[in-house]
Enzyme design. Structure first.
Site, PDB file in Angstrom:
ATOM      1  N   GLU A 230       0.889  -1.170   0.000  1.00 48.69           N
ATOM      2  CA  GLU A 230       0.000   0.000   0.000  1.00 48.69           C
ATOM      3  C   GLU A 230       0.914   1.202   0.000  1.00 48.69           C
ATOM      4  O   GLU A 230       1.566   1.499   1.003  1.00 48.69           O
ATOM      5  CB  GLU A 230      -0.926  -0.024   1.221  1.00 48.69           C
ATOM      6  CG  GLU A 230      -2.088   0.949   1.121  1.00 48.69           C
ATOM      7  CD  GLU A 230      -1.734   2.328   1.632  1.00 48.69           C
ATOM      8  OE1 GLU A 230      -1.488   3.221   0.775  1.00 48.69           O
ATOM      9  OE2 GLU A 230      -1.709   2.530   2.846  1.00 48.69           O
ATOM     10  N   CYS A 264      -2.405   8.863   3.357  1.00 49.45           N
ATOM     11  CA  CYS A 264      -2.252   8.360   1.992  1.00 49.45           C
ATOM     12  C   CYS A 264      -3.467   8.671   1.137  1.00 49.45           C
ATOM     13  O   CYS A 264      -3.332   8.961  -0.055  1.00 49.45           O
ATOM     14  CB  CYS A 264      -1.948   6.861   2.009  1.00 49.45           C
ATOM     15  SG  CYS A 264      -3.093   5.870   2.971  1.00 49.45           S
TER      16      CYS A 264
END
Length: 463
Positions: A230, A264
């Site tokens: 990720e 993020c």
């Protein structure tokens, strides 16, 4: 001299020092983790679920202590640290409730077989490298799913939140989980690469930059091990001509500034169609102008300090380089003096390809405001990125927004008329340089399992 020194980014003062573990100590931990896995894999799904519940209950006993430490180590608002603990608890609750069914054998009618069985078996030790921006959530996201699947966990946390990583280990150890099923290890990058190659480590997961993901992905591939990555993002929040501006402005501001902008899936690019651009700009600039940075423990602060001084300086260099290449500053953009790591809420305009504000991830409270001609142009700009983690579409026509999100927005996640960090019931992950693999939503629980086909034959059938 200590290997690790944690520092309070809001004051610049040292918190605590730590030393790396020796290779021998790490190897003993890996062996113990593997042995614990051999017993844990025999535990029923129902018993695992009970243990997961106990982890969530123990976590809540440490809610205030862990929240204060996370705020001290990485500078996020205390109120948001408390929210992060609640998110971790929800992951425990969801996994304990849904995990048994998600991992149940799937029996199939297969021509030529008496029956076919698909079973989901754990594979062993899962090694996770996690970042500092959400010190608890990043750990719980991969740990809880994999414990439910029957695996054991090793955690290498970001060095600046070492204290949080060790406190999380304490929380797991005070729950009903056998101690060796979760260990926090303090190691350097060379030791980490050796650990990836350890024959008892079966899976590798990383949350971090795309640069780090490229390195770790290659290290795992070299030894033929499954990985989940990720990585970075440059999420676009698209404001279409039929958007509710009140909603769009409020959501975009929160989505960019939450967690000091060090998220993020933050709204890093505001892409606004020409017909609404000027009014959106006016309103969003006003919100950013009134955003105050300060002591993250104070209720008067809107954003806290960036996690480290070097990260603050890197962000400012990206702003300066973008300005040198033609961007303009609508608000903010001035580097505060002092040893603390604060950075003002900032909006850049006149964003073009070749600027860091267009091409790269700006990990802090800086937004790129981009004018689009129309809907088609907005989607083109949104997809013109090497990243593809999340994004959002604002439109009063919900069906249209869903269609665009599903068919034309090249990301792993899309929000319609809103923003959320993560939801235990929905898949989390990206495409392109934002990585691969999924967590949450029942998907993460099967990333590191052996999906095994059992073929049951009928001995009386004709050969």
């Amino acid at each position: 001299m200590a290997d690790i020194t944690t520092v309070n980014p809001a004051t610049g003062e040292k918190i605590k020092e730590y030393n790396y573990m020796s290779n021998d100590e790490v190897n003993k931990i890996v062996e113990a983790s593997h042995n614990a896995f051999l017993q844990w894999r025999k535990t029923s799904h129902e018993e695992r679920a009970k243990v997961i519940n106990s982890i969530g209950e123990t976590l809540m006993k440490y809610k205030e202590e862990l929240s204060k430490l996370m705020t001290e180590e990485r500078g996020k608002l205390y109120s948001q640290s408390l929210e992060e603990i609640d998110l971790c608890k929800s992951i425990c609750d969801y996994t304990a409730e849904k995990g048994v069914t998600a991992l149940a054998d799937d029996e199939r009618d297969v021509e030529g077989l008496k029956k076919g069985i698909v079973t989901y078996q754990p594979i062993g030790v899962i090694y996770g490298m996690q970042p500092w921006n959400f010190p608890a959530y990043q750990v719980f996201r991969y740990t809880i799913a994999n414990l439910m699947a029957g695996n054991s966990i090793l955690l290498k946390h970001a060095s600046n939140v070492t204290g949080s990583g060790l406190l999380i280990e304490k929380i797991f150890h005070e729950s009903d989980l056998p101690n060796d099923l979760f260990r926090t290890i303090l190691i350097d990058h060379d030791q980490s690469e050796e650990l990836i190659g350890h024959d008892k480590v079966r899976g590798v997961t990383l949350t971090g930059s795309d640069g780090a993901g490229s390195i770790v992905g290659q290290q795992a591939a070299k030894v033929i091990k499954k990985s989940v990555l990720e990585l970075g993002s440059n999420d676009a929040f698209i404001v279409l001509e039929d958007a509710d501006l009140d909603v769009a402005v409020e959501v975009c501001a929160n989505a960019r500034l939450y967690n000091n902008g060090e998220t993020c899936v933050a709204a890093k690019r505001f892409i606004v169609v020409d017909s609404l651009y000027d009014e959106f700009r006016k309103r969003i600039v006003e919100v950013f102008e009134n955003t105050k940075y300060g002591d993250p423990m104070s209720e008067d602060s809107d954003i806290g300090a960036m996690a480290r001084k070097d990260l603050q300086e890197k962000l400012h260099k990206q702003v300066e380089e973008s300005v040198e290449k033609g961007a303009t500053i609508a608000v903010g953009g001035k580097l505060p003096e002092g040893k603390a790591s604060f950075y003002p809420a900032t909006i850049l305009e006149n964003i073009e390809k070749g600027q860091p504000a267009y091409d790269d991830e700006l990990f802090g409270p800086v937004a790129s405001l981009i004018r689009a001609k129309d809907q088609e142009d907005a989607l083109r700009i949104a997809n013109d990125s090497r990243y593809g983690l999340g994004g959002a579409i604002f439109s009063k026509d919900e069906d249209k927004a869903i269609r665009l999100a599903s068919e034309q927005f090249d990301t792993g996640m899309v929000y319609i008329n809103g923003f959320g960090l993560a939801n235990a019931a929905m898949p989390f992950g990206g495409v392109k340089n934002s990585g691969y693999g999924r967590e949450h939503g029942g998907f993460g629980i099967k990333e590191f399992v052996n999906i095994k086909g059992v073929h049951v034959l009928n001995p009386n059938a004709d050969a």
